[in-house]
Every structure is written in C-alpha cells, then in structure tokens.
Design an enzyme around this catalytic site. Structure first.
Site, PDB file in Angstrom:
ATOM      1  N   TYR A 141      39.383   6.353  29.724  1.00 34.15           N
ATOM      2  CA  TYR A 141      39.630   5.189  28.875  1.00 34.15           C
ATOM      3  C   TYR A 141      38.299   4.788  28.243  1.00 34.15           C
ATOM      4  O   TYR A 141      37.462   4.146  28.878  1.00 34.15           O
ATOM      5  CB  TYR A 141      40.215   4.076  29.752  1.00 34.15           C
ATOM      6  CG  TYR A 141      40.618   2.789  29.075  1.00 34.15           C
ATOM      7  CD1 TYR A 141      40.406   2.541  27.730  1.00 34.15           C
ATOM      8  CD2 TYR A 141      41.222   1.783  29.830  1.00 34.15           C
ATOM      9  CE1 TYR A 141      40.776   1.356  27.140  1.00 34.15           C
ATOM     10  CE2 TYR A 141      41.607   0.583  29.251  1.00 34.15           C
ATOM     11  CZ  TYR A 141      41.373   0.377  27.914  1.00 34.15           C
ATOM     12  OH  TYR A 141      41.743  -0.817  27.339  1.00 34.15           O
ATOM     13  N   LYS A 171      42.005   7.927  26.257  1.00 32.91           N
ATOM     14  CA  LYS A 171      42.545   6.733  25.594  1.00 32.91           C
ATOM     15  C   LYS A 171      41.397   6.185  24.758  1.00 32.91           C
ATOM     16  O   LYS A 171      40.452   5.595  25.275  1.00 32.91           O
ATOM     17  CB  LYS A 171      43.031   5.704  26.600  1.00 32.91           C
ATOM     18  CG  LYS A 171      43.572   4.431  25.962  1.00 32.91           C
ATOM     19  CD  LYS A 171      43.880   3.382  27.009  1.00 32.91           C
ATOM     20  CE  LYS A 171      44.433   2.107  26.396  1.00 32.91           C
ATOM     21  NZ  LYS A 171      43.448   1.360  25.576  1.00 32.91           N
ATOM     22  N   GLY A 196      43.685   3.967  20.134  1.00 32.58           N
ATOM     23  CA  GLY A 196      43.745   2.681  20.816  1.00 32.58           C
ATOM     24  C   GLY A 196      43.376   1.457  20.022  1.00 32.58           C
ATOM     25  O   GLY A 196      43.005   0.441  20.610  1.00 32.58           O
ATOM     26  N   ASP A 198      45.122  -0.972  17.364  1.00 33.11           N
ATOM     27  CA  ASP A 198      46.378  -1.290  16.680  1.00 33.11           C
ATOM     28  C   ASP A 198      46.180  -1.544  15.186  1.00 33.11           C
ATOM     29  O   ASP A 198      46.983  -1.102  14.360  1.00 33.11           O
ATOM     30  CB  ASP A 198      47.021  -2.540  17.289  1.00 33.11           C
ATOM     31  CG  ASP A 198      47.174  -2.470  18.793  1.00 33.11           C
ATOM     32  OD1 ASP A 198      46.530  -1.616  19.424  1.00 33.11           O
ATOM     33  OD2 ASP A 198      47.931  -3.287  19.341  1.00 33.11           O
TER      34      ASP A 198
END
Length: 307
Positions: A141, A171, A196, A198
């Site tokens: 991540y 991610k 990741g 939006d």
C-alpha cells in the site's frame, strides 16, 4: 493470483463503523456490504486509511475483518484486508488472522514513525508480514502522503519478489502518474497495480488501470460507474464531466473534514457508520445539517443516487 483473476472495477475502502460512544459497531457491516453489492462494487478494502486502521486496536481490526468476510461469503463481493502496522509483529499477526478468516488478499503500508530509509529496508519490514498470510496475494500500500515514505516503486517491484514471493501488486495512492505508468508496464504487466486516487480515476484508466481502490466508492459509486462506462465507449467528454462531479463532491466534503463528512454522507444514505475517532474531528450537528443542505441543494445529491 493469475492475470485473469486480478481485481477489476471499483474497490471501496470501507469505513470502520462506530457507535456514538466510539466503540466498534459490527452490526452495521451487513448494510455496508449490501450497499456496495447493490452499487456494483467489486471488493471491500477493510481497515485501511478510510477504515481508521491506526485508531483501532489489533482485536478490533481482526473483528472487523472477520465480520466482513462472514457477510461477504456467498456474494460477489471480495474482501481485501489491510494489515499494516508500525509494529512488524502486530502486522504479521493481523496477516495470519486475515488468512484464517478467509480474505481474498492482504495489503500493508510502510511503517510511518520509524520510516524505512530505502527499498531494501522496506522489503525487510514487509517480508514477515506478507509471509504471515502464506501464499495469499499481497499488495504493498503506497501512500506517501500519509506515511511520509516516498520510495521508488519500480525498484520495489524489481527487488521485492525475491523476498516476498506472494507479492501480487501495489495499491497505488501516489500522485506520481509517471511512475504509475512504469509500474503498470513493469515486467510486461506482471503486477496488479490498483489505482488509489478517486479524483483522478479517469487518468488512471487512460494509463491502463483495471482496478481502483477509493473511499468515495462507498457512497458515490454511481458517478464512477458512469465514468467508466463512458470511458469504455470512448465518450471522453462524458467521462471528464463525471470526473469533475466527483472532484466537486470530494472538495465539498473536504471543507467539513473529509473523513467525518464522508461518514455523514453514509448516514444520509441510510448506512449509519457513525462518527470518527480522535484525532479526527467529528462533525457538529450544525455541520451535518449544513453538509446535507449543500448536497441536496446541488446536483451532487442526485449524482450519487442509484440509477
């Protein structure tokens, strides 16, 4: 995880549901899951940043993950568990528990207090964490804006597989879109790079993203599904318009404090996930009413309703 079984579509970074006193409210999770399924969301990314992971105890994180797996069983919804922790042993324990509970994949971010100074040190930290979940797919991540750890992800993809054989991808919550392209192309597309951010989903799609993880997919999936549909039809004007709607929505929530405001929107949609834990600031009753009024007095409220 083979190329054919990689995550595709929208993956919601879910909220940790709380009672008014701040304790975990596992009873809300079925409503959260049902809302995602009805919205066509492919997977739930649980106990991440949106899930206030670092404000939860290890037992709370295990309980939330276990409940999501129970609720999602027998549905199309997949569950990815974030297991990152500043303590390596706790992260490994969370990974082992998530595997036992039956998640589809795990993810972990870099430690953010004592930070790894290079890629090799990051890999040394993550190796026992990923190993805790056996052969379960592992996603690093990458979110430098929160962890303060900004390392080369292409170097990571080059070096990590020798030590982390279950590394499946990243991610990628990182504003560096040049590096995003490089990660997608690395090894001939060997790794699954989940987009990741939006507010820039359209950019991610143009570079080849197939799966995207985001917090606003909890309550605004209709916007992004229209965006993706327009992109697939090469209707880029509509896709850009939908992306701009999402930007306007997220900027509105940020005015009130994004995490608390996002949970407020969930409550307005009939999924009472509660408030946030300190040090995040709770919305006052007046702020909640103001947010509701501004949403419903604009086109944003209609934009997030199911079609």
């Amino acid at each position: 995880m083979s190329a054919a079984s990689r995550f595709q579509g929208l993956i919601a970074a879910t909220h940790a549901p709380f009672h008014d006193d701040g304790s975990v409210n596992l009873e809300v999770i079925p409503k959260q899951a049902d809302g995602l399924i009805q919205a066509g969301v492919a997977a739930a990314f649980v106990c991440g940043s949106t899930g206030e992971a670092h404000s939860l105890t290890v037992p709370e994180r295990q309980a939330i993950t276990r409940r999501w797996v129970e609720v999602a069983r027998g549905t199309p919804l997949q569950v990815i568990a974030h297991v990152g922790h500043n303590c390596q042993q706790d992260a490994a324990a969370l990974a082992s528990a998530a595997q036992r509970d039956g998640v589809c994949a795990i993810s972990a971010l870099a430690p953010s207090y004592f930070k790894p100074v290079d890629v090799a040190e990051l890999i040394r930290f993550l190796k026992p964490v990923a190993a805790g979940a056996g052969e379960l797919p592992f996603y690093f991540y990458d979110i430098p804006g929160m962890t303060g750890v900004s390392l080369s992800m292409t170097q990571f993809l080059e070096q990590a597989p020798a030590e982390i054989p279950n590394l499946t991808g990243i991610k990628y919550t990182n504003p560096d879109l040049v590096q995003f392209q490089e990660c997608l192309a690395f090894g001939g597309g060997q790794f699954d790079i989940l987009f990741g951010t939006d507010e820039c989903l359209l950019a991610g799609l143009t570079f080849g993203a197939r799966g995207a993880v985001g917090s606003s997919y909890n309550f605004a999936a209709p916007i992004y599904r229209r965006l993706i549909a327009a992109f697939e039809k090469k209707d880029f004007a509509t896709a850009r318009a939908e992306q701009l709607v999402s930007v306007r929505l997220i900027r509105l929530l940020a005015k009130f404090g994004y995490f608390a405001a996002a949970k407020s929107v969930m409550t307005l949609l009939g999924v009472p996930v509660g408030t946030v834990r300190s040090p995040l600031r709770r919305l006052s009753a007046d702020d909640h009413k103001s947010l509701e009024r501004q949403l419903k007095d604009s086109d944003l409220w209609g934009a997030i309703q199911p079609s």
